[in-house]
Scaffold this motif. Sequence first.
Motif, PDB file in Angstrom:
ATOM      1  N   GLU A   1       0.810  -1.219   0.000  1.00 32.73           N
ATOM      2  CA  GLU A   1       0.000   0.000   0.000  1.00 32.73           C
ATOM      3  C   GLU A   1       0.843   1.270   0.000  1.00 32.73           C
ATOM      4  OE1 GLU A   1      -3.203  -0.024   2.779  1.00 32.73           O
ATOM      5  OE2 GLU A   1      -3.763  -2.096   2.346  1.00 32.73           O
ATOM      6  N   GLN A   2       2.162   1.102   0.028  1.00 32.35           N
ATOM      7  CA  GLN A   2       3.098   2.234  -0.004  1.00 32.35           C
ATOM      8  C   GLN A   2       2.821   3.264   1.102  1.00 32.35           C
ATOM      9  OE1 GLN A   2       1.629   1.311  -3.372  1.00 32.35           O
ATOM     10  NE2 GLN A   2       3.278  -0.167  -3.072  1.00 32.35           N
ATOM     11  N   VAL A   3       2.527   2.752   2.289  1.00 25.43           N
ATOM     12  CA  VAL A   3       2.275   3.616   3.438  1.00 25.43           C
ATOM     13  C   VAL A   3       3.253   3.232   4.554  1.00 25.43           C
ATOM     14  CG1 VAL A   3       0.609   4.403   5.158  1.00 25.43           C
ATOM     15  CG2 VAL A   3      -0.182   3.770   2.864  1.00 25.43           C
ATOM     16  N   PRO A   4       4.237   4.080   4.869  1.00 23.27           N
ATOM     17  CA  PRO A   4       5.143   3.774   5.980  1.00 23.27           C
ATOM     18  C   PRO A   4       4.346   3.602   7.267  1.00 23.27           C
ATOM     19  CG  PRO A   4       5.948   5.629   4.677  1.00 23.27           C
ATOM     20  CD  PRO A   4       4.551   5.359   4.215  1.00 23.27           C
ATOM     21  N   SER A   5       4.540   2.491   7.943  1.00 24.44           N
ATOM     22  CA  SER A   5       3.703   2.152   9.099  1.00 24.44           C
ATOM     23  C   SER A   5       4.514   1.444  10.168  1.00 24.44           C
ATOM     24  CB  SER A   5       2.542   1.241   8.670  1.00 24.44           C
ATOM     25  OG  SER A   5       1.809   1.783   7.588  1.00 24.44           O
ATOM     26  N   ALA A   6       3.941   1.394  11.359  1.00 22.55           N
ATOM     27  CA  ALA A   6       4.463   0.567  12.448  1.00 22.55           C
ATOM     28  C   ALA A   6       3.283  -0.202  13.007  1.00 22.55           C
ATOM     29  CB  ALA A   6       5.101   1.431  13.530  1.00 22.55           C
ATOM     30  N   VAL A   7       3.413  -1.522  13.054  1.00 22.01           N
ATOM     31  CA  VAL A   7       2.334  -2.376  13.550  1.00 22.01           C
ATOM     32  C   VAL A   7       2.850  -3.172  14.741  1.00 22.01           C
ATOM     33  CG1 VAL A   7       0.702  -4.224  13.022  1.00 22.01           C
ATOM     34  CG2 VAL A   7       1.355  -2.575  11.233  1.00 22.01           C
ATOM     35  N   GLY A   8       2.114  -3.091  15.838  1.00 17.98           N
ATOM     36  CA  GLY A   8       2.437  -3.886  17.023  1.00 17.98           C
ATOM     37  C   GLY A   8       1.224  -4.696  17.431  1.00 17.98           C
ATOM     38  N   VAL A   9       1.382  -6.005  17.560  1.00 18.82           N
ATOM     39  CA  VAL A   9       0.291  -6.884  18.004  1.00 18.82           C
ATOM     40  C   VAL A   9       0.858  -7.872  19.005  1.00 18.82           C
ATOM     41  CG1 VAL A   9      -1.287  -6.714  16.043  1.00 18.82           C
ATOM     42  CG2 VAL A   9       0.669  -8.247  15.885  1.00 18.82           C
ATOM     43  N   GLY A  10       0.086  -8.161  20.050  1.00 16.14           N
ATOM     44  CA  GLY A  10       0.594  -9.067  21.074  1.00 16.14           C
ATOM     45  C   GLY A  10      -0.510  -9.827  21.767  1.00 16.14           C
ATOM     46  N   VAL A  11      -0.163 -11.036  22.222  1.00 19.56           N
ATOM     47  CA  VAL A  11      -1.101 -11.894  22.950  1.00 19.56           C
ATOM     48  C   VAL A  11      -0.338 -12.580  24.078  1.00 19.56           C
ATOM     49  CG1 VAL A  11      -2.647 -13.880  22.841  1.00 19.56           C
ATOM     50  CG2 VAL A  11      -2.483 -12.336  20.874  1.00 19.56           C
ATOM     51  N   LEU A  12      -0.864 -12.513  25.288  1.00 18.52           N
ATOM     52  CA  LEU A  12      -0.331 -13.269  26.414  1.00 18.52           C
ATOM     53  C   LEU A  12      -1.321 -14.376  26.758  1.00 18.52           C
ATOM     54  CD1 LEU A  12       1.019 -10.526  28.875  1.00 18.52           C
ATOM     55  CD2 LEU A  12       2.327 -11.991  27.335  1.00 18.52           C
ATOM     56  N   VAL A  13      -0.791 -15.565  27.064  1.00 16.97           N
ATOM     57  CA  VAL A  13      -1.640 -16.730  27.324  1.00 16.97           C
ATOM     58  C   VAL A  13      -1.344 -17.287  28.711  1.00 16.97           C
ATOM     59  CG1 VAL A  13      -2.351 -19.004  26.479  1.00 16.97           C
ATOM     60  CG2 VAL A  13      -1.596 -17.256  24.854  1.00 16.97           C
ATOM     61  N   HIS A  14      -2.408 -17.588  29.465  1.00 12.49           N
ATOM     62  CA  HIS A  14      -2.273 -18.214  30.776  1.00 12.49           C
ATOM     63  C   HIS A  14      -1.749 -19.649  30.630  1.00 12.49           C
ATOM     64  CE1 HIS A  14      -4.133 -15.238  33.386  1.00 12.49           C
ATOM     65  NE2 HIS A  14      -5.155 -15.122  32.554  1.00 12.49           N
ATOM     66  N   PRO A  15      -1.160 -20.206  31.695  1.00 10.99           N
ATOM     67  CA  PRO A  15      -0.737 -21.617  31.648  1.00 10.99           C
ATOM     68  C   PRO A  15      -1.881 -22.587  31.339  1.00 10.99           C
ATOM     69  CG  PRO A  15       0.286 -20.495  33.510  1.00 10.99           C
ATOM     70  CD  PRO A  15      -0.704 -19.532  32.922  1.00 10.99           C
ATOM     71  N   ASN A  16      -3.126 -22.205  31.682  1.00 16.52           N
ATOM     72  CA  ASN A  16      -4.260 -23.080  31.382  1.00 16.52           C
ATOM     73  C   ASN A  16      -4.787 -22.890  29.958  1.00 16.52           C
ATOM     74  OD1 ASN A  16      -5.644 -20.659  31.442  1.00 16.52           O
ATOM     75  ND2 ASN A  16      -7.032 -21.237  33.096  1.00 16.52           N
ATOM     76  N   GLN A  17      -4.019 -22.151  29.142  1.00 12.79           N
ATOM     77  CA  GLN A  17      -4.264 -21.949  27.715  1.00 12.79           C
ATOM     78  C   GLN A  17      -5.280 -20.846  27.412  1.00 12.79           C
ATOM     79  OE1 GLN A  17      -4.758 -25.525  25.362  1.00 12.79           O
ATOM     80  NE2 GLN A  17      -3.189 -26.625  26.471  1.00 12.79           N
ATOM     81  N   THR A  18      -5.912 -20.254  28.414  1.00  7.69           N
ATOM     82  CA  THR A  18      -6.823 -19.142  28.145  1.00  7.69           C
ATOM     83  C   THR A  18      -6.029 -17.856  27.915  1.00  7.69           C
ATOM     84  OG1 THR A  18      -7.063 -18.668  30.506  1.00  7.69           O
ATOM     85  CG2 THR A  18      -8.677 -20.163  29.503  1.00  7.69           C
ATOM     86  N   VAL A  19      -6.669 -16.880  27.317  1.00 14.08           N
ATOM     87  CA  VAL A  19      -5.991 -15.644  26.946  1.00 14.08           C
ATOM     88  C   VAL A  19      -5.952 -14.661  28.118  1.00 14.08           C
ATOM     89  CG1 VAL A  19      -6.083 -13.638  25.411  1.00 14.08           C
ATOM     90  CG2 VAL A  19      -6.593 -15.925  24.523  1.00 14.08           C
ATOM     91  N   LYS A  20      -4.775 -14.161  28.386  1.00 16.58           N
ATOM     92  CA  LYS A  20      -4.554 -13.226  29.490  1.00 16.58           C
ATOM     93  C   LYS A  20      -4.685 -11.775  29.036  1.00 16.58           C
ATOM     94  CE  LYS A  20      -1.206 -12.425  33.224  1.00 16.58           C
ATOM     95  NZ  LYS A  20       0.195 -12.699  33.691  1.00 16.58           N
ATOM     96  N   ALA A  21      -4.118 -11.456  27.886  1.00 14.56           N
ATOM     97  CA  ALA A  21      -4.169 -10.083  27.366  1.00 14.56           C
ATOM     98  C   ALA A  21      -3.900 -10.102  25.868  1.00 14.56           C
ATOM     99  CB  ALA A  21      -3.142  -9.187  28.062  1.00 14.56           C
ATOM    100  N   ALA A  22      -4.551  -9.209  25.138  1.00 14.39           N
ATOM    101  CA  ALA A  22      -4.329  -9.121  23.691  1.00 14.39           C
ATOM    102  C   ALA A  22      -4.702  -7.730  23.195  1.00 14.39           C
ATOM    103  CB  ALA A  22      -5.155 -10.178  22.949  1.00 14.39           C
ATOM    104  N   GLY A  23      -4.024  -7.312  22.152  1.00 17.59           N
ATOM    105  CA  GLY A  23      -4.325  -6.011  21.556  1.00 17.59           C
ATOM    106  C   GLY A  23      -3.208  -5.582  20.622  1.00 17.59           C
ATOM    107  N   GLY A  24      -3.270  -4.324  20.204  1.00 16.89           N
ATOM    108  CA  GLY A  24      -2.241  -3.856  19.283  1.00 16.89           C
ATOM    109  C   GLY A  24      -2.402  -2.413  18.885  1.00 16.89           C
TER     110      GLY A  24
END
Length: 291
Positions: free
Chosen positions: A152-175
């Motif tokens: 798309e020829q648009v200089p960008s910065a993308v940050g995405v992250g996911v943290l997962v609990h030991p029991n496999q459920t999601v602890k935190a996510a976003g970006g």
Amino acid sequence: MGDYFIKALACSGSLRVITSVTTETIREAQARHKTWPTATAALGRTLTAAMMMAAQEKGDEKITVTVQGGGPIGAIVADANTRGQVRGYVTNPKVHFELNEQGKLDVARAVGKSGFLSVVKDLGLRENFTGRVPIISGELGDDFTYYFARSEQVPSAVGVGVLVHPNQTVKAAGGFIIQVLPGADDAAIGKLEERLKTIPPISKLIDAGHSPDELLADLFPDGNYKVLQKHPAAFYCDCSKEKFASSITGLGAKEIQAMIDEDGGAEVTCQFCETHYAFTANELKALIPDE
């Protein structure tokens, strides 16, 4: 408030910014697909990026993101629209490895580095827009950054992250997505680059309780930004029994009759949300098209 995203302008209008928290959204995806931790992180990063990308569009436009990196996770597919609704799946949900050298989930190993990231935009026109770029890292944030620059020829910065609990459920996510608009001065870009080097990982900030508003302040601590819109985000699938019935009708009389004769009915499952739909023999008979 549940998951939501913010659209804003920063640095005196020279940067376009989206920040998001998608913890509940990715938690729903993990619960539906029963993904293992590394697969959850890969799917969650893709869903979050797709949701933010669709949020940049207008009207009822929607996008489909496909990541095929050649790794054991297989393809990751995400659909999103401008209303903050996103759905998706991964081919092989039961993929997990030991943490990488940085002590993080080894998403790059799961995704692979010998494939492509493609984006199809349904803009309501006769033909869809399609962009495709090679996978450059498999960590996905860098790959979406490369997509914007290359396709798309648009200089960008993308940050995405996911943290997962030991029991496999999601602890935190976003970006976040930050894009340089025409006319942006070098000082603003340089200041942003320095900030991105020092800011903690986005998932850690969300785990600490930071909202999209606070993520915006984390990215631009000088307060030089203007919020344009806030909008809810959620996992949402528009599948239905009626839609699957239409697809079954399209198989033709011979194929439908075979389902009746061999199985006495049919059960179909939506790839995107794992919802099951059962059709009795009588329901299938009603779907046989007239000759």
